[in-house]
Design an enzyme around this catalytic site. Structure first.
Site, PDB file in Angstrom:
ATOM      1  N   SER A 133    -121.167 -39.356 -67.238  1.00  0.00           N
ATOM      2  CA  SER A 133    -121.676 -39.459 -65.744  1.00  0.00           C
ATOM      3  C   SER A 133    -121.001 -38.565 -64.766  1.00  0.00           C
ATOM      4  O   SER A 133    -121.738 -38.195 -63.921  1.00  0.00           O
ATOM      5  CB  SER A 133    -121.374 -41.018 -65.287  1.00  0.00           C
ATOM      6  OG  SER A 133    -121.861 -41.565 -66.626  1.00  0.00           O
ATOM      7  N   GLY A 142    -121.287 -43.521 -70.177  1.00  0.00           N
ATOM      8  CA  GLY A 142    -119.942 -43.498 -70.058  1.00  0.00           C
ATOM      9  C   GLY A 142    -119.300 -42.639 -68.891  1.00  0.00           C
ATOM     10  O   GLY A 142    -120.131 -42.241 -68.393  1.00  0.00           O
ATOM     11  N   CYS A 172     -86.075 -29.942 -75.078  1.00  0.00           N
ATOM     12  CA  CYS A 172     -85.811 -30.282 -76.603  1.00  0.00           C
ATOM     13  C   CYS A 172     -85.769 -28.986 -77.523  1.00  0.00           C
ATOM     14  O   CYS A 172     -85.051 -28.223 -77.484  1.00  0.00           O
ATOM     15  CB  CYS A 172     -86.616 -31.663 -77.117  1.00  0.00           C
ATOM     16  SG  CYS A 172     -85.963 -32.220 -78.326  1.00  0.00           S
ATOM     17  N   HIS A 223     -86.459 -35.768 -72.708  1.00  0.00           N
ATOM     18  CA  HIS A 223     -87.802 -35.630 -72.383  1.00  0.00           C
ATOM     19  C   HIS A 223     -88.196 -36.150 -71.159  1.00  0.00           C
ATOM     20  O   HIS A 223     -88.049 -37.297 -70.975  1.00  0.00           O
ATOM     21  CB  HIS A 223     -88.601 -36.309 -73.543  1.00  0.00           C
ATOM     22  CG  HIS A 223     -88.332 -35.626 -74.825  1.00  0.00           C
ATOM     23  ND1 HIS A 223     -89.398 -34.570 -75.325  1.00  0.00           N
ATOM     24  CD2 HIS A 223     -87.694 -35.733 -76.116  1.00  0.00           C
ATOM     25  CE1 HIS A 223     -89.196 -34.191 -76.408  1.00  0.00           C
ATOM     26  NE2 HIS A 223     -88.205 -34.942 -76.723  1.00  0.00           N
ATOM     27  N   GLU A 243     -90.549 -36.089 -69.805  1.00  0.00           N
ATOM     28  CA  GLU A 243     -92.170 -36.633 -69.594  1.00  0.00           C
ATOM     29  C   GLU A 243     -92.547 -38.046 -69.841  1.00  0.00           C
ATOM     30  O   GLU A 243     -93.255 -38.468 -69.454  1.00  0.00           O
ATOM     31  CB  GLU A 243     -92.901 -35.510 -70.285  1.00  0.00           C
ATOM     32  CG  GLU A 243     -92.801 -35.692 -71.777  1.00  0.00           C
ATOM     33  CD  GLU A 243     -91.693 -34.810 -72.291  1.00  0.00           C
ATOM     34  OE1 GLU A 243     -90.838 -34.419 -71.526  1.00  0.00           O
ATOM     35  OE2 GLU A 243     -91.631 -34.569 -73.631  1.00  0.00           O
ATOM     36  N   ASP A 247    -117.258 -39.910 -68.729  1.00  0.00           N
ATOM     37  CA  ASP A 247    -117.126 -38.652 -68.828  1.00  0.00           C
ATOM     38  C   ASP A 247    -118.676 -38.014 -68.492  1.00  0.00           C
ATOM     39  O   ASP A 247    -118.995 -37.133 -67.835  1.00  0.00           O
ATOM     40  CB  ASP A 247    -116.717 -37.965 -70.491  1.00  0.00           C
ATOM     41  CG  ASP A 247    -115.607 -38.633 -70.396  1.00  0.00           C
ATOM     42  OD1 ASP A 247    -114.943 -39.263 -69.498  1.00  0.00           O
ATOM     43  OD2 ASP A 247    -115.260 -38.635 -71.630  1.00  0.00           O
TER      44      ASP A 247
END
Ligand code: XMP
Length: 516
Positions: free
Chosen positions: A234, A230, A86, A174, A176, A232
């Protein structure tokens, strides 16, 4: 930041011009098992041998605007494969003598590639009529000499181009976003066939490389780390533990704002996982710090400060600690490009942790190159129990920002019971994994009800369940009416002091996920 920039043998560099989709490009590339990093267009890193190709992102700006984001394309062109998406493609066209003009028709939404030249590597195996997603106000009217059109739609002649004799491409759509049905195919063509990446970036490779790097970096030093229960923190702790074993000291604080039974259950799991973890009951300290505070930001500050004090007390009991482990993930550290107001990263206030400077610890953040879904994958590869890896996100300030108004131990207890019935219900009905995040909110109002022959005047609770990818945007989940009815009944019958249940049907934006 004392982070671990995990340099892989191969990577794709994504230069961000501020598009809302830039992170999606990175996720799609990584789904192909190719490592990539996002850097702002005005801070291009040194082009080292590990960089196999460059993607130029989209942007909310127009290349026709004065002062719009610009880049020295000569330093990249012809030296390694380049894909402009783009805005990136318009920049390539405009810089080398083409013409970019405002689109005559608004080109936003679905379109189909009516012409595709599949001889070109970028478009290999793409099908005629393939649906793509357009989102642009400008269009490339004329290409510079030496640029070939390789795909078109009914209304956009230059939907894709290639520069002769070099691996430089531009696409107007796009790839993605999932609405571009063969977008991933196109990105695979670029990163695998054109850039030559070998697709060997997997959870196991990440784990081995990270553990080796952590070992080398930390050696025999000690690390202290706060765990939240949580995903992350852990996963980060488990990685560090793999590298340095008992030299990792974890602290898990009961701030009195967790879900029902969560402290005991999570502490138990951590011990089972072999982590060296200290559980600290600091409930009263947090309740004292929060007494009489109703303002959401003031609550966050009070909780943040109390956490620092408690963590500091515990850390000071340990001797010779040099490092602080943190579960920071990639979206927290991507430097956002601010072309039109603040862009993607708006989470600074979410980090309740943070530590006082005087602790003078170096920071180690083994997950700071990963997206949330990648963290979960790594967690699974590390055999962390599903109860931790698959759990919904939960805010650091916990139930404090789901109790509107001031916090008391009694209100926490009421909300814990309501939340427990709701979450357990979602699990029992097989709905938990279809929801990105769910919880209950205790409202600061009472309503009239009737129980038996008695009029009641009791609390109202709201239930919230949302679907999301990263918490930036979210939509409410259409939970079955029967389920909602059953849960409402159960809450009103079982939780003393609650006589009304409502369901939140707001999306983000304009509402946020949390009520405070
Ligand atoms: P909002 O309410 O901003 O939430 O739509 C987006 C995501 O962030 C979480 N959240 C927080 N997490 N500290 C945290 O650690 C906070 O202060 C905080 N506020 C919101 C929220 O639960 C959701 O996942």
């Amino acid at each position: 930041m004392g982070c671990l920039p995990l340099r892989m043998a191969e990577q794709i560099l994504i230069l961000d011009f501020g598009s809302q989709y830039t992170q999606l490009i990175a996720r799609r590339v990584r789904e192909l098992n190719v490592y990539c990093e996002i850097h702002p267009y005005n801070k291009v890193p040194e082009i080292t041998d590990d960089i196999k190709g460059v993607i130029l992102s989209g942007s909310p700006c127009s290349v026709r605007d004065e002062g719009s984001p610009d880049l020295d394309l000569d330093s990249l062109r012809g030296k390694l494969p380049l894909l402009g998406v783009c805005y990136g493609s318009q920049l390539l066209a405009q810089k080398y003598g083409g013409e970019v003009l405002p689109s005559e028709i608004r080109e936003y939404g679905r379109a189909n590639l009516s012409h595709i030249d599949t001889h070109y590597d970028l478009l290999k195996e793409m099908t005629h009529g393939s649906q793509v997603w357009m989102s642009h106000g400008d269009t490339i009217k004329e290409l510079p000499a030496g640029f070939d059109v390789i795909a078109s739609t009914a209304s956009v002649r230059v939907a894709a181009f290639k520069i002769k004799n070099e691996e430089t491409y531009g696409i107007q759509f796009h790839p993605e976003v999932t609405h571009s049905v063969e977008g991933k195919n196109l990105l695979r063509n670029f990163v695998v066939h054109i850039c030559g990446c070998s697709q060997d970036w997997t959870s196991d490779v990440f784990i081995d490389a990270t553990v080796a790097e952590l070992k080398a970096k930390i050696g025999d030093d000690k690390v202290v780390m706060g765990l939240s229960g949580g995903v992350d923190s852990s996963v980060a702790a488990t990685l560090i533990h793999r590298a340095i074993g008992a030299n990792l000291y974890c602290v898990f604080v009961d701030n009195g704002l967790l879900r029902k039974n969560e402290f005991e259950e999570v502490l138990h799991s951590y011990k089972d996982m072999g982590l060296n973890v200290i559980g600290v009951d600091a409930k009263q300290r947090f309740y004292d710090a929060l007494a009489g505070i109703s303002d959401p930001e003031a609550k966050r500050k009070a909780i943040g400060n109390a956490f620092i004090e408690v963590f500091d007390d515990e850390a000071n009991k340990l001797e010779g600690v040099k490092w602080l482990g943190q579960g920071t993930i990639y979206p927290d550290v991507i430097e956002s490009v601010s072309v039109k107001g603040p862009s993607a990263t708006i989470k600074s206030h979410h980090n309740v942790g943070g530590l006082p400077d005087f602790m003078k610890l170096s920071v180690v953040e083994p997950l700071n190159t990963l997206f949330k879904d990648e963290v979960r994958e790594v967690g699974r590869a590390l055999d962390i129990p599903e109860t931790i890896v698959g759990r919904h996100p939960f805010p650091g300030p916990g139930l404090a920002i789901r109790i509107l108004g001031d916090i008391t131990a009694e209100k926490v207890k009421t909300l814990q019971e309501v939340d427990y019935i709701f979450i357990q219900g979602l699990k029992d009905h097989g709905l938990y994994d279809q929801v990105w995040q769910a919880g209950a909110i205790l409202l600061p109002i009472q309503s009239v009800g009737v129980m038996g022959d008695e009029r009641t005047y009791e609390k109202v609770v709201a239930l919230r369940a949302v679907g999301s990818v990263d918490g930036m945007t979210a939509d409410w989940i259409h939970l079955p009416y029967e389920f909602l009815g059953k849960i409402s009944n159960e809450i009103i019958n079982r939780v003393k002091g609650v006589n009304r249940v409502v369901y939140d049907i707001s999306s983000k934006p304009p509402a946020t996920i949390e009520w405070e």
